[in-house]
Design a protein around this motif. Structure first.
Motif, short mmCIF file in Angstrom:
data_model
loop_
_atom_site.label_atom_id
_atom_site.label_comp_id
_atom_site.label_asym_id
_atom_site.label_seq_id
_atom_site.Cartn_x
_atom_site.Cartn_y
_atom_site.Cartn_z
N MET A 71 38.13 71.20 26.81
CA MET A 71 38.47 72.50 26.23
C MET A 71 39.73 73.07 25.92
SD MET A 71 39.80 74.80 30.40
CE MET A 71 40.69 75.33 29.76
N ASP A 123 35.17 79.39 24.69
CA ASP A 123 34.75 77.99 25.39
C ASP A 123 33.64 77.61 25.31
OD1 ASP A 123 35.15 75.53 26.24
OD2 ASP A 123 36.19 76.02 28.16
N GLU A 126 32.11 74.90 24.35
CA GLU A 126 31.82 74.03 25.22
C GLU A 126 31.23 73.97 26.75
OE1 GLU A 126 33.57 69.01 26.05
OE2 GLU A 126 34.11 70.62 24.59
N TYR A 127 32.67 74.08 27.42
CA TYR A 127 31.34 74.37 28.91
C TYR A 127 30.67 75.52 29.09
CZ TYR A 127 32.95 75.29 33.76
OH TYR A 127 32.66 75.62 35.18
N ASP A 128 30.54 76.41 28.07
CA ASP A 128 29.47 77.08 28.30
C ASP A 128 28.12 76.50 28.54
OD1 ASP A 128 28.10 79.70 28.54
OD2 ASP A 128 27.24 79.48 26.75
N ASP A 161 28.02 72.61 31.41
CA ASP A 161 27.81 73.28 32.64
C ASP A 161 26.51 74.58 32.45
OD1 ASP A 161 30.16 71.69 32.86
OD2 ASP A 161 31.24 73.36 33.89
N ARG A 212 25.37 79.32 29.85
CA ARG A 212 26.17 80.05 30.79
C ARG A 212 25.93 81.72 30.93
NH1 ARG A 212 31.04 79.84 32.48
NH2 ARG A 212 30.40 80.19 34.26
N TYR A 216 32.79 82.75 29.43
CA TYR A 216 32.95 82.03 28.35
C TYR A 216 34.39 83.15 27.57
CZ TYR A 216 31.17 82.21 23.50
OH TYR A 216 31.34 81.61 22.43
#
Length: 195
Positions: A1, A13, A15-17, A20, A27, A68
Motif C-alpha cells: 500500500m 490505491d 493495488e487495493y482497488d 480486494d 472496487r 480509492y
C-alpha cells in the motif's frame, strides 16, 4: 500500500482497488455502477466539473471505505468544491487542524487542544480528535483553497459506468491527487514540525 509523506496529502490505491475487488476488476468500478445515477445528466455525459465532483465523492470516504482516494489522516478534510460568484471555479479545499503553538498570542486560560487519535495506525500522520471536555477547548482549523486548473478536469466520453468511465474517472482522480500533492508544501508551512 502506498504510504503518506510530508509531500503526500492524498493518494490513489490501485493495488487495493483490484486485489480486494469482489466480482469485478475494481472496487471503484463497482461503486461507479452502484452510483450510476450521479454520473449522467438525463442520459448525457456530465460536464468536466460535474464529473470531477461526482467521482471524487464516490472515490472518497464515506462512500468508499477505504476510499480509492485516501486522504492523509492528519487532515480534517480534502474535498473538491466550487467557488466564485457563479460557483463555477473548482478548488481543492484542505482543512488542516492546527495546534495552539502556531498562535503568536495564546489565551491566558489553559484550554484543551486537538489530541492524537490513540487508535490511529500512523504515528506521524495520526488523525486529530477533539479532546475530552474536562475543560474548555479551543480547536483551530485552517482552510486552504487551491484553485484547480481547467486542464486537470476532463469530460467523460460515456454516460454509463463501465471500463471506459472507470479509466476516465481514475485519470481525473489521479490528476486531482497530483495537484493536491504538488501543493503539499503549503500544508507543511502551516504545520511545520508540529505533527
Amino acid at each position: 500500500m502506498p504510504q503518506f509523506t510530508a509531500h503526500t496529502l492524498a493518494l490513489t490505491d490501485d493495488e487495493y482497488d483490484t486485489v480486494d475487488a469482489s466480482g469485478s476488476n475494481s472496487r471503484f468500478d463497482a461503486y461507479l455502477a452502484t452510483n450510476a445515477g450521479r454520473l449522467h445528466e438525463d442520459g448525457a455525459p456530465l460536464r468536466p466539473l460535474d464529473f470531477a465532483h461526482a467521482v471524487w465523492r464516490i472515490a472518497t470516504s464515506p462512500v468508499m471505505s477505504p476510499g480509492y482516494v485516501r486522504i492523509r489522516p492528519d487532515l480534517a478534510a480534502l474535498t473538491l468544491v466550487t467557488t466564485g460568484d457563479y460557483q463555477d471555479q473548482p478548488a481543492l479545499r484542505i482543512d488542516i487542524p492546527l495546534r495552539h503553538r502556531v498562535l503568536t498570542r495564546r489565551p491566558a486560560t489553559l484550554l484543551g487542544d486537538w489530541e492524537r487519535d490513540p487508535w490511529s495506525s500512523s504515528n506521524e500522520w495520526a488523525a486529530p480528535i477533539e479532546p475530552g471536555l474536562r475543560r474548555p477547548a479551543l480547536l483551530l482549523t485552517a482552510t486552504l483553497l487551491l484553485p484547480v486548473p481547467e486542464h486537470v478536469l476532463a469530460a467523460p466520453s460515456v454516460a454509463r459506468p463501465g471500463p471506459a468511465m472507470t479509466r476516465e474517472a481514475k485519470q481525473v482522480l489521479r490528476a486531482l491527487v497530483q495537484h493536491a500533492n504538488a501543493n503539499a508544501h503549503m500544508v507543511a508551512d502551516l504545520v511545520g514540525g508540529d505533527r
